[in-house]
Design a protein around this motif. Structure first.
Motif, PDB file in Angstrom:
ATOM      1  N   GLU A 267       0.849  -1.196   0.000  1.00 54.15           N
ATOM      2  CA  GLU A 267       0.000   0.000   0.000  1.00 54.15           C
ATOM      3  C   GLU A 267       0.881   1.242   0.000  1.00 54.15           C
ATOM      4  OE1 GLU A 267      -2.692  -0.261   3.309  1.00 54.15           O
ATOM      5  OE2 GLU A 267      -3.077  -2.402   2.964  1.00 54.15           O
TER       6      GLU A 267
ATOM      7  N   LEU B 286       1.004   5.855  -0.797  1.00 54.55           N
ATOM      8  CA  LEU B 286       0.363   7.153  -1.017  1.00 54.55           C
ATOM      9  C   LEU B 286       1.220   8.003  -1.936  1.00 54.55           C
ATOM     10  CD1 LEU B 286      -0.926   8.404   2.477  1.00 54.55           C
ATOM     11  CD2 LEU B 286      -2.307   8.180   0.405  1.00 54.55           C
TER      12      LEU B 286
ATOM     13  N   SER C 137      -4.511   7.046  -2.653  1.00 60.27           N
ATOM     14  CA  SER C 137      -4.229   5.736  -2.060  1.00 60.27           C
ATOM     15  C   SER C 137      -4.083   4.698  -3.165  1.00 60.27           C
ATOM     16  CB  SER C 137      -5.365   5.323  -1.128  1.00 60.27           C
ATOM     17  OG  SER C 137      -5.533   6.267  -0.089  1.00 60.27           O
TER      18      SER C 137
ATOM     19  N   LEU D 299      -4.233   1.653   4.292  1.00 58.97           N
ATOM     20  CA  LEU D 299      -5.065   2.232   3.235  1.00 58.97           C
ATOM     21  C   LEU D 299      -6.150   1.284   2.729  1.00 58.97           C
ATOM     22  CD1 LEU D 299      -2.221   3.835   1.072  1.00 58.97           C
ATOM     23  CD2 LEU D 299      -3.542   4.928   2.883  1.00 58.97           C
TER      24      LEU D 299
ATOM     25  N   SER E 277      -6.460   2.194  -7.305  1.00 61.20           N
ATOM     26  CA  SER E 277      -6.293   3.510  -6.687  1.00 61.20           C
ATOM     27  C   SER E 277      -7.662   4.177  -6.557  1.00 61.20           C
ATOM     28  CB  SER E 277      -5.350   4.406  -7.518  1.00 61.20           C
ATOM     29  OG  SER E 277      -6.058   4.970  -8.603  1.00 61.20           O
TER      30      SER E 277
END
Length: 238
Positions: A84, A86, A91, A125, A231
């Motif tokens: 995961e 960012l 995300s 996330l 995403s």
């Protein structure tokens, strides 16, 4: 010179297309090998993996060779790995298949760092996404009327049924995935299924940042260990 330039451009595009095609082939063959090692050859997972491979015209001999090799070699096993991250507030969930989780995690972390993002802890996330099962069935494989089949699958946990000219697509919440799968197998209905992550809420970015994130996702896909990427970016151009 213009003719030479045009030929160079054509060769460049062909080279990129061939590279992407080889990446797809590699991922699908790896998926077949992993299924055989984990579950043997008499299972729906392998049928699904072979169906995916044949859909992009991977030769039958190549598929058979991958299965034979997986049955013979028990070392160097590939495992599923979810990461995961960012970037620009977006995300991203990356599903991988790897024989070296340290190598894969390290290379993806470096890619995030170089592009102004960061790799997150597992679970940080994932709650921003729903996991959905999507079952794909050919109409000709359904031994009932479509109307009866729709009612039946609702009892199995279908949240939505989408029908086109030749296919039926069943959408289920993740917790009903096993129920749907087991009931379709009892009915001897051949099916392909996928697990997808659907964002609970879409995020919007400026055009400049949106393009950066899309380009970054393309870079992630260049890693041969990456299978799927999800995403919560709104990818549609305004």
């Amino acid at each position: 010179m213009s003719g030479h330039s045009k030929w160079a451009n054509i060769q460049h595009r062909k080279s990129n297309q061939d590279f992407k095609k080889s990446k797809i082939f590699s991922k699908l063959i790896k998926e077949i090998s992993t299924v055989v090692k984990e579950s043997g050859i008499n299972n729906y997972r392998l049928k699904n993996a072979i169906l995916n491979a044949r859909s992009v015209n991977i030769p039958k001999k190549t598929i058979e060779k991958a299965i034979k090799k997986a049955l013979q070699i028990k070392t160097d096993d590939y495992k599923n790995l979810n990461l995961e991250g960012l970037i620009h507030g977006i995300s991203i969930i990356i599903e991988c298949m790897t024989n070296n989780s340290i190598r894969t995690t390290s290379s993806i972390r470096i890619l995030f760092n170089k592009n102004g993002g960061r790799l997150c802890n597992n679970g940080e996330l994932s709650h921003f996404f729903h996991r959905m099962g999507i079952f794909c069935i050919k109409k000709e494989d359904i031994p009932h009327s479509i109307e009866d089949f729709q009612l039946m699958t609702i009892d199995f946990g279908a949240q939505d049924v989408v029908i086109d000219r030749s296919m039926v697509y069943l959408h289920t919440n993740f917790e009903y995935l096993g129920v749907m799968k087991n009931n379709l197998e009892k009915l001897k209905i051949f099916h392909e299924y996928k697990i997808k992550r659907i964002p609970k809420q879409i995020k919007y970015l400026s055009e400049e940042k949106r393009i950066k994130v899309i380009n970054f996702i393309d870079k992630l896909y260049m890693n041969e260990d990456v299978k799927n990427i999800y995403s919560n970016l709104d990818e549609n151009k305004k």
